[in-house]
Design a protein around this motif. Structure first.
Motif, short mmCIF file in Angstrom:
data_model
loop_
_atom_site.label_atom_id
_atom_site.label_comp_id
_atom_site.label_asym_id
_atom_site.label_seq_id
_atom_site.Cartn_x
_atom_site.Cartn_y
_atom_site.Cartn_z
N GLU A 100 0.85 -1.19 0.00
CA GLU A 100 0.00 0.00 0.00
C GLU A 100 0.88 1.23 0.00
O GLU A 100 2.04 1.18 0.43
N ALA A 101 0.33 2.36 -0.46
CA ALA A 101 1.10 3.62 -0.43
C ALA A 101 1.47 3.93 1.02
O ALA A 101 0.63 3.77 1.92
N PRO A 102 2.72 4.38 1.26
CA PRO A 102 3.18 4.57 2.64
C PRO A 102 2.29 5.50 3.46
O PRO A 102 2.15 5.33 4.65
N SER A 103 1.68 6.49 2.80
CA SER A 103 0.88 7.44 3.57
C SER A 103 -0.60 7.10 3.56
O SER A 103 -1.44 7.86 4.02
N ALA A 104 -0.96 5.93 2.97
CA ALA A 104 -2.38 5.62 2.79
C ALA A 104 -3.11 5.56 4.13
O ALA A 104 -4.21 6.07 4.27
N ARG A 105 -2.51 4.94 5.09
CA ARG A 105 -3.21 4.78 6.37
C ARG A 105 -2.17 4.60 7.46
O ARG A 105 -1.38 3.66 7.42
N ARG A 106 -2.17 5.52 8.38
CA ARG A 106 -1.31 5.37 9.57
C ARG A 106 -2.22 5.48 10.78
O ARG A 106 -2.79 6.54 11.05
N THR A 107 -2.37 4.39 11.48
CA THR A 107 -3.31 4.34 12.59
C THR A 107 -2.56 4.37 13.91
O THR A 107 -1.72 3.51 14.18
N ALA A 108 -2.86 5.38 14.72
CA ALA A 108 -2.27 5.46 16.06
C ALA A 108 -3.23 4.83 17.05
O ALA A 108 -4.40 5.22 17.11
N CYS A 109 -2.75 3.85 17.80
CA CYS A 109 -3.55 3.24 18.87
C CYS A 109 -3.06 3.87 20.17
O CYS A 109 -1.90 3.70 20.55
N ILE A 110 -3.93 4.63 20.82
CA ILE A 110 -3.46 5.44 21.96
C ILE A 110 -4.15 5.04 23.26
O ILE A 110 -5.23 4.46 23.27
N SER A 111 -3.49 5.39 24.36
CA SER A 111 -3.97 5.05 25.70
C SER A 111 -4.67 6.26 26.32
O SER A 111 -4.36 7.42 25.97
N ASP A 147 2.98 11.74 14.68
CA ASP A 147 3.04 12.70 13.57
C ASP A 147 4.46 13.21 13.35
O ASP A 147 4.81 13.61 12.25
N THR A 148 5.24 13.24 14.40
CA THR A 148 6.54 13.92 14.33
C THR A 148 7.73 12.96 14.34
O THR A 148 8.87 13.40 14.51
N GLN A 149 7.46 11.67 14.17
CA GLN A 149 8.60 10.74 14.07
C GLN A 149 9.37 11.04 12.78
O GLN A 149 8.76 11.36 11.75
N PRO A 150 10.69 10.96 12.81
CA PRO A 150 11.49 11.33 11.63
C PRO A 150 11.04 10.59 10.38
O PRO A 150 10.92 9.36 10.38
N GLY A 151 10.77 11.37 9.34
CA GLY A 151 10.40 10.78 8.04
C GLY A 151 9.00 10.23 7.97
O GLY A 151 8.59 9.67 6.94
N ALA A 152 8.21 10.37 9.04
CA ALA A 152 6.89 9.75 9.05
C ALA A 152 5.84 10.66 8.43
O ALA A 152 5.92 11.88 8.56
N ALA A 153 4.85 10.04 7.76
CA ALA A 153 3.69 10.79 7.30
C ALA A 153 2.77 11.02 8.50
O ALA A 153 2.92 10.38 9.54
N ARG A 154 1.82 11.93 8.33
CA ARG A 154 0.89 12.22 9.43
C ARG A 154 -0.03 11.03 9.71
O ARG A 154 -0.36 10.26 8.82
N VAL A 155 -0.47 10.99 10.94
CA VAL A 155 -1.46 9.99 11.36
C VAL A 155 -2.76 10.25 10.59
O VAL A 155 -3.19 11.41 10.46
N THR A 156 -3.38 9.19 10.08
CA THR A 156 -4.65 9.35 9.36
C THR A 156 -5.84 8.83 10.18
O THR A 156 -6.97 9.26 9.95
#
Ligand code: SF4
Length: 348
Positions: A100-111, A147-156
């Motif tokens: 999949e495209a690297p920025s297609a979906r970035r899911t953050a699972c948070i506490s 969102d701010t990890q080096p080289g990372a796309a934004r959370v979607t």
């Protein structure tokens, strides 16, 4: 002082003004924080060095410290974060799948809490109870970190499925969601955020009235009250009927179909009779069933059913008319999968 990620532009400008600085500096800092995702004053290059040093001495945008990072073979990453009071939580990034495209979906699972008071008997997060609630800023900061990890796309996408019961920390959780969907701050769609709850009917009704079309997932895990109370001791005072009623109200007020989460535990809740009872429940509200293969936790006496049993359970539900899928299990070899997060960040 309020966490900077909780502040609107006006609040930040007022805080800057209270330091004897011009309010427009607050707007500049707000733009750095949210437009550019720069939370470090030292990197805000249109501020004078004097000002940057002064700000660094009086406030911080980010309060968590990454203690440890683990990456699973499927690309899922887990961070152990320590807050200034020494309390620790874990947060997880589930990236797109290979191909999949690297920025297609970035899911953050948070506490939402340090630990969890619900104490589901199969889950690592509840083993030591709850130590404290997270603030709205600490909840948002987990997304900001990804969102701010080096080289990372934004959370979607965001799932409130990490440590803790979000609705037991209601005000902070809803405040965090409002920040995440604010176009000037988090910029996420409410439809890309899922709140997972073990089910507090009054809080589900309250959430339905917030005017936020969040996805709501109810952790059911058992198709009858007797078994559910054995698996989720904190659910003793809440019946499945009450949950279904609250879920129906949530659907009628938000238009969002619910998800019923059901972790499959071998020999415990995976029988044909359980599938039939579960199918009966699904006829009573607009919902999808998410079957979760159990992720083993060291020291707990549960195991994952064989794959053919998982598929048979799903197929039986389908034949009985339920909308059901098996959730892909990711991150297990870094203890980053559902039910495996801990305050210590390590398995025993
Ligand atoms: S499964 Fe969720 S609600 Fe249950 S103990 Fe774990 S974190 Fe808490």
């Amino acid at each position: 002082m309020k966490h900077m990620l909780e502040m609107t532009c006006d609040e930040l400008s007022a805080a800057i003004k209270a330091l004897g600085l011009p309010a427009f500096r607050g707007r500049q800092i707000f733009q750095w924080i949210w437009d550019k995702r720069v939370g470090d004053f030292a990197a805000m290059t249109n501020l004078s060095r004097d000002l940057r040093e002064r700000l660094a001495g009086t406030m911080t945008a980010l309060t968590g410290r990454i203690i440890r990072s683990r990456e699973a073979s499927d690309g899922v990453i887990k961070l152990l974060i320590e807050w200034p009071d020494g309390e620790r939580i874990e947060t997880v990034m589930i990236p797109t799948r290979p191909g999949e495209a690297p920025s297609a979906r970035r899911t953050a699972c948070i506490s939402t809490q340090v630990g969890c008071a619900v104490g589901c008997v199969f889950c690592a997060s509840g083993l030591e109870g709850v130590s404290r609630d997270l603030t709205a800023g600490e909840i948002v900061e987990q997304v900001y970190l990804w969102d701010t990890q080096p080289g990372a796309a934004r959370v979607t996408h965001v799932v409130l499925m990490g440590m803790g019961e979000p609705l037991a920390n209601y005000e902070a959780t809803v405040a965090a969601v409002r920040i995440l969907i604010d176009p000037d701050r988090g910029g996420l769609s409410a439809r890309h955020i899922t709140l997972s709850t073990v089910g507090l009917p009054d809080q589900i009704r309250r959430l339905a009235g917030e005017g936020i079309p969040l996805n709501l997932a109810i952790s059911l895990h058992a198709p009858n009250d007797e078994l559910r109370r054995r698996l989720i001791p904190a659910a003793t005072g809440v019946s499945i009927d009450e949950l279904i009623d609250a879920g129906c109200e949530y659907f009628s007020r938000t238009g969002r179909e619910l998800t019923l989460e059901y972790v499959l535990l071998a020999g415990v809740n995976d029988s044909p009779a359980c599938a039939e009872q579960l199918a009966d429940l699904t006829r009573r509200l607009r919902c999808n069933v998410n079957l979760i293969r159990y992720n083993p936790v060291a020291g707990l006496p549960f195991s994952r059913p064989a794959e053919r049993e998982v598929v048979a359970f799903r197929d039986r539900l389908r034949r009985l008319g339920a909308n059901v899928q098996i959730r892909a299990s990711r991150g297990a070899d870094a203890d980053a999968a559902c039910g495996q997060l801990r305050r210590t960040g390590v398995s025993s």
